[in-house]
Motif scaffolding. Sequence first.
Motif, PDB file in Angstrom:
ATOM      1  N   TYR A 110       0.828  -1.206   0.000  1.00  0.00           N
ATOM      2  CA  TYR A 110       0.000   0.000   0.000  1.00  0.00           C
ATOM      3  C   TYR A 110       0.864   1.259   0.000  1.00  0.00           C
ATOM      4  O   TYR A 110       0.634   2.194  -0.787  1.00  0.00           O
ATOM      5  N   GLY A 111       1.866   1.288   0.878  1.00  0.00           N
ATOM      6  CA  GLY A 111       2.738   2.459   0.937  1.00  0.00           C
ATOM      7  C   GLY A 111       3.435   2.715  -0.390  1.00  0.00           C
ATOM      8  O   GLY A 111       3.558   3.863  -0.834  1.00  0.00           O
TER       9      GLY A 111
ATOM     10  N   ARG B 114       1.895   6.300  -7.188  1.00  0.00           N
ATOM     11  CA  ARG B 114       0.914   7.176  -7.831  1.00  0.00           C
ATOM     12  C   ARG B 114       1.398   8.625  -7.819  1.00  0.00           C
ATOM     13  O   ARG B 114       1.275   9.349  -8.820  1.00  0.00           O
ATOM     14  N   ARG B 115       1.978   9.039  -6.683  1.00  0.00           N
ATOM     15  CA  ARG B 115       2.469  10.416  -6.594  1.00  0.00           C
ATOM     16  C   ARG B 115       3.672  10.611  -7.511  1.00  0.00           C
ATOM     17  O   ARG B 115       3.845  11.680  -8.110  1.00  0.00           O
ATOM     18  N   TYR B 116       4.491   9.587  -7.633  1.00  0.00           N
ATOM     19  CA  TYR B 116       5.637   9.643  -8.550  1.00  0.00           C
ATOM     20  C   TYR B 116       5.149   9.842  -9.983  1.00  0.00           C
ATOM     21  O   TYR B 116       5.705  10.652 -10.737  1.00  0.00           O
ATOM     22  N   ASN B 117       4.121   9.120 -10.368  1.00  0.00           N
ATOM     23  CA  ASN B 117       3.577   9.247 -11.717  1.00  0.00           C
ATOM     24  C   ASN B 117       3.020  10.636 -11.986  1.00  0.00           C
ATOM     25  O   ASN B 117       3.263  11.222 -13.048  1.00  0.00           O
ATOM     26  N   THR B 118       2.255  11.168 -11.043  1.00  0.00           N
ATOM     27  CA  THR B 118       1.667  12.492 -11.259  1.00  0.00           C
ATOM     28  C   THR B 118       2.740  13.572 -11.292  1.00  0.00           C
ATOM     29  O   THR B 118       2.648  14.530 -12.067  1.00  0.00           O
ATOM     30  N   GLN B 119       3.780  13.427 -10.464  1.00  0.00           N
ATOM     31  CA  GLN B 119       4.844  14.422 -10.450  1.00  0.00           C
ATOM     32  C   GLN B 119       5.657  14.367 -11.740  1.00  0.00           C
ATOM     33  O   GLN B 119       5.997  15.400 -12.322  1.00  0.00           O
ATOM     34  N   ALA B 120       5.980  13.164 -12.208  1.00  0.00           N
ATOM     35  CA  ALA B 120       6.737  13.036 -13.449  1.00  0.00           C
ATOM     36  C   ALA B 120       5.944  13.577 -14.636  1.00  0.00           C
ATOM     37  O   ALA B 120       6.514  14.207 -15.538  1.00  0.00           O
ATOM     38  N   THR B 121       4.631  13.334 -14.642  1.00  0.00           N
ATOM     39  CA  THR B 121       3.789  13.874 -15.709  1.00  0.00           C
ATOM     40  C   THR B 121       3.800  15.398 -15.693  1.00  0.00           C
ATOM     41  O   THR B 121       3.879  16.052 -16.742  1.00  0.00           O
ATOM     42  N   ALA B 122       3.763  15.972 -14.488  1.00  0.00           N
ATOM     43  CA  ALA B 122       3.813  17.428 -14.358  1.00  0.00           C
ATOM     44  C   ALA B 122       5.152  17.979 -14.860  1.00  0.00           C
ATOM     45  O   ALA B 122       5.207  19.047 -15.472  1.00  0.00           O
ATOM     46  N   LEU B 123       6.222  17.247 -14.625  1.00  0.00           N
ATOM     47  CA  LEU B 123       7.542  17.697 -15.067  1.00  0.00           C
ATOM     48  C   LEU B 123       7.626  17.778 -16.589  1.00  0.00           C
ATOM     49  O   LEU B 123       8.347  18.622 -17.130  1.00  0.00           O
TER      50      LEU B 123
ATOM     51  N   GLY C  88      -2.866   6.159   9.200  1.00  0.00           N
ATOM     52  CA  GLY C  88      -1.974   5.427   8.310  1.00  0.00           C
ATOM     53  C   GLY C  88      -2.061   5.907   6.876  1.00  0.00           C
ATOM     54  O   GLY C  88      -1.048   5.990   6.174  1.00  0.00           O
ATOM     55  N   ILE C  89      -3.271   6.227   6.436  1.00  0.00           N
ATOM     56  CA  ILE C  89      -3.467   6.758   5.087  1.00  0.00           C
ATOM     57  C   ILE C  89      -2.749   8.090   4.938  1.00  0.00           C
ATOM     58  O   ILE C  89      -2.047   8.342   3.950  1.00  0.00           O
ATOM     59  N   GLN C  90      -2.897   8.945   5.944  1.00  0.00           N
ATOM     60  CA  GLN C  90      -2.244  10.254   5.911  1.00  0.00           C
ATOM     61  C   GLN C  90      -0.723  10.116   5.917  1.00  0.00           C
ATOM     62  O   GLN C  90      -0.023  10.837   5.206  1.00  0.00           O
TER      63      GLN C  90
ATOM     64  N   GLN D 208       0.472   9.215   2.487  1.00  0.00           N
ATOM     65  CA  GLN D 208       0.374  10.356   1.576  1.00  0.00           C
ATOM     66  C   GLN D 208       1.466  11.386   1.858  1.00  0.00           C
ATOM     67  O   GLN D 208       2.038  11.962   0.925  1.00  0.00           O
ATOM     68  N   GLU D 209       1.767  11.601   3.118  1.00  0.00           N
ATOM     69  CA  GLU D 209       2.812  12.564   3.475  1.00  0.00           C
ATOM     70  C   GLU D 209       4.181  12.081   3.019  1.00  0.00           C
ATOM     71  O   GLU D 209       5.002  12.881   2.543  1.00  0.00           O
ATOM     72  N   ALA D 210       4.447  10.793   3.150  1.00  0.00           N
ATOM     73  CA  ALA D 210       5.715  10.245   2.680  1.00  0.00           C
ATOM     74  C   ALA D 210       5.834  10.400   1.167  1.00  0.00           C
ATOM     75  O   ALA D 210       6.912  10.717   0.638  1.00  0.00           O
TER      76      ALA D 210
END
Length: 389
Positions: free
Chosen positions: A54-55, A61-70, A316-318, A321-323
């Motif tokens: 899960y982590g 997912r955050r890596y994908n969105t950030q790379a797309t933004a780049l 745990g969800i938060q 997301q913070e990490a």
Amino acid sequence: MTVLEQPGSYRHIPPPAWQPRTDPAPLLPDAEPYRVLGTEAAAASDPELLKRLYGELVRGRRYNTQATALTRQGRLAVYPSSTGQEACQVAAALVLEERDWLFPSYRDTLAAVARGLDPVEALTLLRGDWHTGYDPHEHRVAPLCTPLATQLPHAVGLAHAARLKGDDVVALALVGDGGTSEGDFHEALNFAAVWRAPVVFFVQNNGFAISVPLAKQTAAPSLAHKAVGYGMPGRLVDGNDAAAVHQVLDEAVRRARAGGGPTLVEAVTYRIEAHTNADDATRYRSDAEVEAWRAHDPIVLLERELTARKLLDEQGIQAAQEAAERMAADLRERMNQDPVLDPMELFTHVYAEQTAQLREQAAQLRAELAAAQELPGERDGSPQEGRQR
């Protein structure tokens, strides 16, 4: 009675002693993709593994969105997103031992990152800098492969060589559904099966080879069914079920390590984003189709399982997301720094010993760089004067 059943037909000719006879039934995949989450099998899953998955999914997912933004900011030349396929990427990285090798395609940067590769190094090739961006031998991650399926014979060769040397190594080769239409795919499977090489072929069937749907690539019941033609097991798994993907790949890796030979695993998943930032996916698929797959999101599926079993709460969800946000902030900051490039590195790592032609080209470039530094425009700050010269 058909012609093939008549006396004298090949069905009545005994096979030569050297011809292998394999029962195809155990090699065939199940009719439906294997699932764990939401089934009784989930109760037997390791809670710590599920939480780790899960982590990594949230981080991925955050890596994908950030790379797309780049890419939109001009910091990346191109980025093939794996949004929606994170379960495949993460599971592929986590099933391997440190000594094993991962052979990724161009869409598998997340798998490399989940294996421990620096996110900036994983994106260096897509940025247009240097050669691969990282040391493949150090990380046991082969170079990201843009040509379709050419990494598969490489994986077979490495795995076979490792076994000949007595090294306890497994190669996991990732490929998309489009790659299964390439000759390299078929050659790799055939060699791997004949040699019983310790390699696992992992097909991420995300529905499209750019704009070409799977139905226009193959008439097979599934891509996993192609395994029987080469004499290896085929497994079909729900590619958005992280627990199922991990279990199936883990079994295939263990089988390969024990000398059982290769396995072909097909994960049925979906590419939520466009092929790359240069693609307009609305030209060949509907928004309704995409939204239907969003309801089968790998993060939502695993989060639902964990919360139902009281293994995950809002805190745990938060925390996950913070990490992920810390990773994205670090990636963003470092990618916003212009790299210091040395043009002479063009000639590094091409050959162990440079050829005469490469030495000549290097000398020519060195002379051009030296001449550029001597231009008046470079010395006195007058670029126009330098250009006129």
